[in-house]
Design a protein around this motif. Structure first.
Motif, PDB file in Angstrom:
ATOM      1  N   GLU A  77       0.914  -1.277  -0.146  1.00  0.00           N
ATOM      2  CA  GLU A  77      -0.129   0.044   0.022  1.00  0.00           C
ATOM      3  C   GLU A  77       0.790   1.256   0.158  1.00  0.00           C
ATOM      4  OE1 GLU A  77      -2.280  -3.505   1.747  1.00  0.00           O
ATOM      5  OE2 GLU A  77      -0.286  -2.426   2.148  1.00  0.00           O
ATOM      6  N   SER A  78       2.021   1.281   0.722  1.00  0.00           N
ATOM      7  CA  SER A  78       2.851   2.410   0.620  1.00  0.00           C
ATOM      8  C   SER A  78       3.493   2.382  -0.491  1.00  0.00           C
ATOM      9  CB  SER A  78       3.913   2.320   1.906  1.00  0.00           C
ATOM     10  OG  SER A  78       3.308   2.464   3.037  1.00  0.00           O
ATOM     11  N   ALA A  79       3.863   1.276  -1.212  1.00  0.00           N
ATOM     12  CA  ALA A  79       4.939   1.244  -2.501  1.00  0.00           C
ATOM     13  C   ALA A  79       3.882   1.991  -3.563  1.00  0.00           C
ATOM     14  CB  ALA A  79       5.182  -0.050  -2.934  1.00  0.00           C
ATOM     15  N   ASP A  80       2.777   1.660  -3.973  1.00  0.00           N
ATOM     16  CA  ASP A  80       1.948   2.109  -4.832  1.00  0.00           C
ATOM     17  C   ASP A  80       1.561   3.657  -4.661  1.00  0.00           C
ATOM     18  OD1 ASP A  80      -0.313   2.017  -3.373  1.00  0.00           O
ATOM     19  OD2 ASP A  80      -1.005  -0.003  -4.235  1.00  0.00           O
ATOM     20  N   HIS A  81       2.040   4.272  -3.468  1.00  0.00           N
ATOM     21  CA  HIS A  81       1.838   5.693  -3.309  1.00  0.00           C
ATOM     22  C   HIS A  81       3.036   6.291  -2.940  1.00  0.00           C
ATOM     23  CE1 HIS A  81      -2.590   4.848  -2.714  1.00  0.00           C
ATOM     24  NE2 HIS A  81      -2.837   6.038  -2.406  1.00  0.00           N
ATOM     25  N   SER A  82       4.048   5.750  -3.496  1.00  0.00           N
ATOM     26  CA  SER A  82       5.376   6.062  -3.425  1.00  0.00           C
ATOM     27  C   SER A  82       6.050   6.721  -4.812  1.00  0.00           C
ATOM     28  CB  SER A  82       6.568   5.208  -2.896  1.00  0.00           C
ATOM     29  OG  SER A  82       7.849   5.580  -3.106  1.00  0.00           O
ATOM     30  N   LEU A  83       6.276   8.022  -4.923  1.00  0.00           N
ATOM     31  CA  LEU A  83       6.762   8.264  -6.258  1.00  0.00           C
ATOM     32  C   LEU A  83       7.939   7.648  -6.445  1.00  0.00           C
ATOM     33  CD1 LEU A  83       5.930  12.222  -6.597  1.00  0.00           C
ATOM     34  CD2 LEU A  83       5.913  10.429  -8.413  1.00  0.00           C
ATOM     35  N   PRO A  84       8.967   7.864  -5.598  1.00  0.00           N
ATOM     36  CA  PRO A  84      10.278   7.175  -5.691  1.00  0.00           C
ATOM     37  C   PRO A  84      10.315   5.834  -6.251  1.00  0.00           C
ATOM     38  CG  PRO A  84      10.503   8.442  -3.672  1.00  0.00           C
ATOM     39  CD  PRO A  84       9.006   8.508  -4.168  1.00  0.00           C
ATOM     40  N   PHE A  85       9.299   5.110  -5.476  1.00  0.00           N
ATOM     41  CA  PHE A  85       9.390   3.479  -6.016  1.00  0.00           C
ATOM     42  C   PHE A  85       8.697   3.394  -7.148  1.00  0.00           C
ATOM     43  CE2 PHE A  85       7.641  -0.754  -5.876  1.00  0.00           C
ATOM     44  CZ  PHE A  85       8.544  -1.439  -5.327  1.00  0.00           C
ATOM     45  N   VAL A  86       7.634   4.096  -7.439  1.00  0.00           N
ATOM     46  CA  VAL A  86       6.878   3.947  -8.680  1.00  0.00           C
ATOM     47  C   VAL A  86       7.784   3.991 -10.131  1.00  0.00           C
ATOM     48  CG1 VAL A  86       4.951   4.926 -10.064  1.00  0.00           C
ATOM     49  CG2 VAL A  86       4.450   4.178  -7.870  1.00  0.00           C
ATOM     50  N   VAL A  87       8.415   5.377  -9.875  1.00  0.00           N
ATOM     51  CA  VAL A  87       9.218   5.997 -10.771  1.00  0.00           C
ATOM     52  C   VAL A  87      10.379   4.902 -11.075  1.00  0.00           C
ATOM     53  CG1 VAL A  87      10.922   7.659 -11.698  1.00  0.00           C
ATOM     54  CG2 VAL A  87       8.704   8.487 -10.653  1.00  0.00           C
ATOM     55  N   ALA A  88      10.994   4.540 -10.064  1.00  0.00           N
ATOM     56  CA  ALA A  88      12.178   3.585 -10.180  1.00  0.00           C
ATOM     57  C   ALA A  88      11.683   2.198 -10.709  1.00  0.00           C
ATOM     58  CB  ALA A  88      12.647   3.377  -8.705  1.00  0.00           C
ATOM     59  N   THR A  89      10.514   1.603 -10.526  1.00  0.00           N
ATOM     60  CA  THR A  89       9.831   0.496 -11.055  1.00  0.00           C
ATOM     61  C   THR A  89       9.774   0.648 -12.448  1.00  0.00           C
ATOM     62  OG1 THR A  89       8.789  -0.016  -8.809  1.00  0.00           O
ATOM     63  CG2 THR A  89       7.892  -1.061 -11.087  1.00  0.00           C
ATOM     64  N   ALA A  90       8.977   1.848 -12.969  1.00  0.00           N
ATOM     65  CA  ALA A  90       8.913   1.949 -14.423  1.00  0.00           C
ATOM     66  C   ALA A  90      10.170   2.231 -15.313  1.00  0.00           C
ATOM     67  CB  ALA A  90       8.153   3.429 -14.712  1.00  0.00           C
ATOM     68  N   LEU A  91      11.238   2.705 -14.500  1.00  0.00           N
ATOM     69  CA  LEU A  91      12.462   2.916 -15.241  1.00  0.00           C
ATOM     70  C   LEU A  91      13.252   1.680 -15.504  1.00  0.00           C
ATOM     71  CD1 LEU A  91      13.902   6.276 -14.001  1.00  0.00           C
ATOM     72  CD2 LEU A  91      13.038   5.837 -16.190  1.00  0.00           C
ATOM     73  N   GLU A  92      13.154   0.788 -14.263  1.00  0.00           N
ATOM     74  CA  GLU A  92      13.814  -0.611 -14.260  1.00  0.00           C
ATOM     75  C   GLU A  92      13.196  -1.453 -14.903  1.00  0.00           C
ATOM     76  OE1 GLU A  92      16.508  -3.422 -13.013  1.00  0.00           O
ATOM     77  OE2 GLU A  92      16.913  -1.558 -13.231  1.00  0.00           O
ATOM     78  N   ARG A  93      11.767  -1.625 -14.867  1.00  0.00           N
ATOM     79  CA  ARG A  93      11.079  -2.752 -15.251  1.00  0.00           C
ATOM     80  C   ARG A  93      10.282  -2.608 -16.510  1.00  0.00           C
ATOM     81  NH1 ARG A  93       8.832  -5.911  -9.741  1.00  0.00           N
ATOM     82  NH2 ARG A  93       9.029  -7.695 -11.290  1.00  0.00           N
ATOM     83  N   GLY A  94      10.096  -1.272 -16.859  1.00  0.00           N
ATOM     84  CA  GLY A  94       9.507  -1.041 -18.354  1.00  0.00           C
ATOM     85  C   GLY A  94       7.986  -1.416 -18.151  1.00  0.00           C
ATOM     86  N   ARG A  95       7.566  -1.538 -16.999  1.00  0.00           N
ATOM     87  CA  ARG A  95       6.036  -2.005 -16.800  1.00  0.00           C
ATOM     88  C   ARG A  95       5.936  -1.466 -15.487  1.00  0.00           C
ATOM     89  NH1 ARG A  95       5.335  -6.740 -13.970  1.00  0.00           N
ATOM     90  NH2 ARG A  95       7.478  -7.938 -13.746  1.00  0.00           N
ATOM     91  N   VAL A  96       4.359  -1.084 -15.354  1.00  0.00           N
ATOM     92  CA  VAL A  96       4.006  -0.671 -13.846  1.00  0.00           C
ATOM     93  C   VAL A  96       2.675  -1.667 -13.795  1.00  0.00           C
ATOM     94  CG1 VAL A  96       2.987   0.836 -12.275  1.00  0.00           C
ATOM     95  CG2 VAL A  96       5.027   1.376 -13.775  1.00  0.00           C
ATOM     96  N   GLU A  97       2.727  -2.813 -13.066  1.00  0.00           N
ATOM     97  CA  GLU A  97       1.711  -3.704 -13.084  1.00  0.00           C
ATOM     98  C   GLU A  97       1.507  -4.082 -11.793  1.00  0.00           C
ATOM     99  OE1 GLU A  97       2.902  -6.778 -15.350  1.00  0.00           O
ATOM    100  OE2 GLU A  97       2.282  -5.538 -17.622  1.00  0.00           O
ATOM    101  N   PRO A  98       0.256  -4.665 -11.231  1.00  0.00           N
ATOM    102  CA  PRO A  98      -0.045  -4.932  -9.937  1.00  0.00           C
ATOM    103  C   PRO A  98       0.975  -5.957  -9.018  1.00  0.00           C
ATOM    104  CG  PRO A  98      -2.194  -5.062 -11.061  1.00  0.00           C
ATOM    105  CD  PRO A  98      -0.888  -4.952 -12.159  1.00  0.00           C
ATOM    106  N   ASN A  99       1.566  -6.927  -9.885  1.00  0.00           N
ATOM    107  CA  ASN A  99       2.644  -7.790  -9.440  1.00  0.00           C
ATOM    108  C   ASN A  99       3.697  -6.889  -9.123  1.00  0.00           C
ATOM    109  OD1 ASN A  99       3.759  -7.668 -12.232  1.00  0.00           O
ATOM    110  ND2 ASN A  99       3.446  -9.587 -12.407  1.00  0.00           N
ATOM    111  N   CYS A 100       4.048  -5.927  -9.642  1.00  0.00           N
ATOM    112  CA  CYS A 100       5.205  -4.976  -8.967  1.00  0.00           C
ATOM    113  C   CYS A 100       5.094  -4.657  -7.563  1.00  0.00           C
ATOM    114  CB  CYS A 100       5.433  -3.869 -10.200  1.00  0.00           C
ATOM    115  SG  CYS A 100       5.412  -4.179 -11.913  1.00  0.00           S
TER     116      CYS A 100
END
Length: 455
Positions: A318-341
């Motif tokens: 719940e904190s991760a999907d509300h975190s700009l640092p985590f969300v942006v890093a996920t998008a850059l690293e994984r090239g996708r932003v999906e529930p399992n991330c």
């Protein structure tokens, strides 16, 4: 009956399907499709599974169906369980108003459960949903309850009780009491949205719709609520200050369901633009050589998605999907932003954590001035060589100025429901939702196609 309550009761009784207009009805169908897609996409989430088991201990007549199953429970518990499913994945719709933002689709689980329980047809369901959205969004525009420490689910309980009251056929007097019985005991605290976010973030709206159905049921049976719930000595306005609803004609001419935004990604709305910008940059740099990631966005996004220490070290999904640092890093690293991330076992993803350490988030005053009409962000990534690449998103996909098409809404439904249901059941459920206003039996026409056991 105080004047604010009187206006709300008039709105509920005045709303009729045949006066809504084609656009309003169509937008309602789009929100129903999107919301149920979100719920079915989170069907296997551990919290969804746990709440379905809890609901199995509750039985009553009339009952209401749990989406994706053939099980029935009380209307209150069906609204709660389905409400948890639709919110826990963080991909349901959003309204941003003068008083903050929230998720009006939280109300839909309550409207569907009430309509199912009382045997209402699809047109009555559309009426109820439109009423709920009008009340939720207009309250968001009229008063900033968040500034007073109250959560967005206060809007949920008020909008839901009026829609459910309409479905239950409450008289004007009963509706007045239902409003009071919904507000007085349900002034939820906004602490739900701060610190390391908990399971309650996904349950708060569901709890509000459950309580709204109970309030309407009490009023239908003659239970009276506190007098002057808005303008009494210690009514709501004594805490929030005075505010006004638009005139009835304004409600009629500008239905708010047409003004909400639909999410393309399963993350907090304040991170949508930054995530989309980061996805565009995924292939434009050697990520192993990244020196700096600069996210510039509007002040509310900084405060809500990067302003708490927990958002820089998220320990819960719940904190991760509300975190700009985590969300942006996920998008850059994984090239996708999906529930399992955002599953618990992904919060320590080494590549994501490495990039998170390079993220800076700052306010861009020019972007702040565009808020809330825009929800903009700019992401700039600099490599070790000094080369920079940047992407800016002013209106994320799904924003009312950059809406998702009907085909994209349908595709979201298929992507989230299809893997569990198979193509046949998915197509039947999607067809039923696009034709919901033609249904005279919601259980047969909607809930049965949604049942995973019907495949």
């Amino acid at each position: 009956m105080d004047s604010l309550t009187q206006q709300l009761v008039e709105l509920a009784h005045d709303t009729r399907y045949h006066t809504l207009g084609t656009e309003t009805v169509h937008e309602c169908k789009r929100r129903l499709i999107d919301t149920i897609a979100c719920a079915m996409g989170s069907f296997d989430h551990p919290l969804s599974v746990s709440m379905r088991e809890l609901a199995s201990h509750y039985h009553g007549t009339p009952g209401a169906g749990i989406w994706g199953t053939t099980s029935r429970t009380t209307p209150e518990m069906a609204a709660f369980v389905n409400g948890v499913m639709l919110r826990v994945g963080e991909n349901s719709d959003t309204y941003i108003g003068k008083g903050g933002g929230g998720h009006p689709s939280d109300m839909i689980s309550g409207m569907v459960a009430a309509a199912d329980a009382c045997g209402a047809n699809g047109r009555a369901l559309v009426e109820a949903v439109v009423i709920g959205y009008d009340v939720y969004c207009r309250l968001m525009d009229a008063s900033n309850l968040g500034e007073k420490g109250f959560d967005q689910v206060v809007h949920v309980v008020l909008g839901t009780v009026l829609g459910v009251g309409k479905l239950f056929g409450l008289t004007a007097v009963q509706m007045h009491h239902a409003v009071a019985l919904a507000i007085a005991p349900n002034m939820a605290l906004r602490q739900t949205r701060h610190g390391q976010l908990s399971h309650w973030k996904g349950c708060a709206g569901a709890n509000a719709v459950r309580n709204a159905i109970f309030a309407a049921a009490l009023a239908k049976r003659g239970v009276e609520g506190p007098a002057s719930i808005f303008d009494g000595k210690q009514g709501l306005c004594s805490v929030t200050g005075n505010f006004a609803w638009p005139a009835l004609e304004e409600f009629r001419s500008h239905r708010m369901i047409t003004r909400t935004s639909i999410k393309p990604l399963p993350v907090c709305y304040h991170t949508q633009s930054a995530a989309l910008a980061a996805l565009e940059l995924h292939t434009k740099l050697n990520l192993g050589e990244v020196d700096d990631i600069h996210v510039e966005t509007y002040k509310t996004a900084v405060d809500m998605a990067a302003g708490d220490a927990g958002q820089w070290t998220p320990r819960t999904p719940e904190s991760a999907d509300h975190s700009l640092p985590f969300v942006v890093a996920t998008a850059l690293e994984r090239g996708r932003v999906e529930p399992n991330c955002f599953h618990a076992d992904e919060l320590c993803h080494p590549g994501v954590l490495r990039l998170m350490a390079k993220v800076r988030v700052t306010e861009d005053q020019a972007l702040s001035r565009l808020w809330p009409e825009s929800a903009a962000a700019r992401v700039t990534v600099r490599g070790a060589s000094g080369r920079e690449v940047s992407s800016e998103v002013l209106y994320p996909k799904g924003h009312i100025r950059n809406p998702m098409s009907d085909a994209e809404i349908s595709a979201k439904f298929v992507a989230l429901f299809g893997p569990r249901s198979g193509a046949g059941a998915c197509d039947r459920a999607l067809k039923a939702l696009w034709e919901i206003d033609e249904s005279d039996d919601l259980n047969t026409d909607l809930l049965v196609p949604l049942s995973l056991q019907a495949v």
